[in-house]
Design an enzyme around this catalytic site. Structure first.
Site, short mmCIF file in Angstrom:
data_model
loop_
_atom_site.label_atom_id
_atom_site.label_comp_id
_atom_site.label_asym_id
_atom_site.label_seq_id
_atom_site.Cartn_x
_atom_site.Cartn_y
_atom_site.Cartn_z
N ARG A 57 0.82 -1.21 0.00
CA ARG A 57 0.00 0.00 0.00
C ARG A 57 0.85 1.26 0.00
NH1 ARG A 57 -3.68 0.44 5.06
NH2 ARG A 57 -4.77 -1.33 4.17
N TYR A 58 1.94 1.23 0.74
CA TYR A 58 2.86 2.37 0.81
C TYR A 58 4.04 2.10 -0.11
CZ TYR A 58 0.23 3.77 4.95
OH TYR A 58 -0.77 4.15 5.80
N ARG B 98 7.08 0.08 1.82
CA ARG B 98 6.87 -0.94 2.85
C ARG B 98 5.59 -1.73 2.58
NH1 ARG B 98 5.67 4.17 4.68
NH2 ARG B 98 4.25 4.47 6.44
N CYS C 298 -4.51 -18.84 13.82
CA CYS C 298 -4.58 -18.07 15.07
C CYS C 298 -5.03 -19.01 16.17
CB CYS C 298 -5.59 -16.94 14.98
SG CYS C 298 -5.30 -15.84 13.60
N CYS D 47 -9.96 -13.26 17.62
CA CYS D 47 -10.28 -11.98 18.24
C CYS D 47 -11.47 -11.39 17.49
CB CYS D 47 -9.09 -11.03 18.14
SG CYS D 47 -7.52 -11.83 18.53
N CYS E 91 -11.17 -8.63 14.89
CA CYS E 91 -10.12 -8.82 13.87
C CYS E 91 -10.51 -8.23 12.52
CB CYS E 91 -9.85 -10.31 13.70
SG CYS E 91 -8.61 -10.67 12.45
N ARG F 154 -9.28 -9.13 9.79
CA ARG F 154 -9.24 -10.19 8.76
C ARG F 154 -10.15 -11.35 9.13
NH1 ARG F 154 -3.31 -9.14 8.60
NH2 ARG F 154 -3.23 -7.29 7.27
N ASP G 97 -11.35 -0.91 12.75
CA ASP G 97 -11.58 -0.87 11.31
C ASP G 97 -13.05 -1.11 10.96
OD1 ASP G 97 -8.92 -0.32 10.71
OD2 ASP G 97 -8.38 -2.43 10.88
N ASP H 218 -7.45 3.91 9.83
CA ASP H 218 -7.11 3.32 8.53
C ASP H 218 -8.25 3.66 7.57
OD1 ASP H 218 -5.46 1.96 6.84
OD2 ASP H 218 -5.34 0.16 8.09
N LYS I 229 -3.22 5.24 6.32
CA LYS I 229 -3.65 5.65 7.65
C LYS I 229 -3.60 7.15 7.78
CE LYS I 229 -1.47 1.75 10.02
NZ LYS I 229 -0.74 1.29 8.83
#
Ligand SMILES: *Cc1c(COP(=O)(O)O)cnc(C)c1O
Ligand code: SF4
Length: 340
Positions: free
Chosen positions: A84-85, A88, A97, A101, A104, A106, A264, A301, A308
């Protein structure tokens, strides 16, 4: 080692067991015995329960909310690497996992087939990073520390071999949900690779147990910087009192609070959403009352994978008709909308 519990282990312990099965058909339930032990009461007033137990609101009709608001899928020019950047990116090593969570970003991938990158996937990503002069890779998942250490070592070694790479971060929730699993092999990985940084994900002071702090300390002793990313979650930590305690205790344990993420706008997480104004007002109070070293960036985000935006205690919010207008690093104005 912690056991893994599924929802049917809680038939007698929780209310609405049968109803909640409907939620877990879409978003499966999974918890470690260690994390379960941190729960004081199986109730929505418990911050650990809230983060790990299903809620009916996860499957409420919410057609307008996306599973993947950051279009992570479209940002993968090479499979399992989100770019995205400019310099990085994020490498998705696996989708394994130990705890699901509930907040999450994702959670859409929980019901997908288990995967873990193999050597040929890794080689593709590494050559993509080389071509694009990537300097900084975040190894994420799932939880990368659940992959075999040989595999992690292979990824890190290959990435480190590139001239462009300056640092590699590992994002893991293992210190929070199963610190027992941070073993000698993992610690030696941090000892071996001098360009490695650890990103933890503590959201509540109760998660900073003696065991978790001891394991982090062993990683810190290797000379590794440890940063924490928290998510601002309604009912879990959306207060000055809890966040100031969390951030100070992290800092005392040599974990630098790095990001406080606005939750998010992912489908199945609406019950955790807090208005950005609330985050800013908490930051404002923190600024006055705790060490500046303990204060993280507050990050929103932006949808569409626009990056962000970092908010501080003095950020002015541009809001019209319930819609927020934020500018990203490119100066583009992005609309942000809590369409609950
Ligand atoms: C946050 C993020 C990064 C890293 O950003 P930093 O500000 O350097 O921590 C990289 N890629 C993606 C997709 C991100 O969301
Ligand atoms: S450990 Fe990370 S990827 Fe896995 S469910 Fe929790 S937040 Fe999501």
């Amino acid at each position: 080692m912690p056991e893994i519990f599924r929802l049917n282990d809680y038939k007698e312990k929780i209310k609405n067991y049968t109803g909640l099965k409907k939620v877990t058909d879409r978003y499966p339930f999974k918890i470690t015995s260690y994390y379960d032990n941190l729960i004081e009461k199986y109730s929505k007033r418990d911050p650990i329960y809230l983060q790990s137990f299903p809620d009916f609101k996860e499957i409420e009709n919410s057609r307008s909310i996306s599973n993947d608001p950051f279009r992570e899928k479209n940002k993968q020019n090479v499979d399992k690497f989100i770019h995205r950047y400019p310099n990085r990116g994020v490498l998705l090593l696996n989708n394994i996992c130990l705890v699901h969570c509930r907040h999450c970003m994702r959670k859409r991938i929980w019901t997908k087939k288990k995967y873990e990158l193999n050597t040929s996937d890794i080689n593709n990503i590494v050559s993509y990073c080389e071509k694009n002069n990537i300097e900084d890779v975040i190894i994420s998942g799932g939880d990368p520390l659940l992959s075999e250490k040989e595999l992690l070592d292979e990824v890190i070694t290959k990435l480190s071999g590139l001239n462009s790479i300056k640092l590699i971060r590992i994002g893991s929730r293992l210190p929070v949900v199963a610190p027992q699993k941070i073993n000698k092999k993992i610690i030696s990985l941090f000892n071996k690779h001098r360009n490695l940084y650890l990103l933890t994900h503590f959201n509540h002071p109760r998660e900073l147990t003696d065991l978790a702090m001891d394991k982090v300390k062993q990683i810190v002793k290797t000379g590794t910087y440890v940063f924490n990313q928290s998510v601002l979650l309604k009912g879990v930590n959306d207060s000055y009192k809890i966040l100031s305690e969390l951030f100070m205790n992290l800092l005392k344990n040599k974990i630098k609070p790095y990001y406080l993420h606005q939750c998010d706008l992912v489908k199945g997480t609406t019950h955790f959403w807090v208005k950005p104004e609330k985050g800013i007002s908490i930051l404002k109070k923190l600024e006055g009352y705790i060490s500046g070293l303990a204060i993280p960036y507050f990050a929103v985000d932006l949808p569409g994978g626009k990056g962000k935006v970092l908010l501080g205690p003095n950020s002015k919010i541009n809001k019209k008709n319930g819609k927020y207008y934020f500018k990203n690093y490119k100066g583009e104005e992005i609309i942000y909308y809590l369409n609950q």
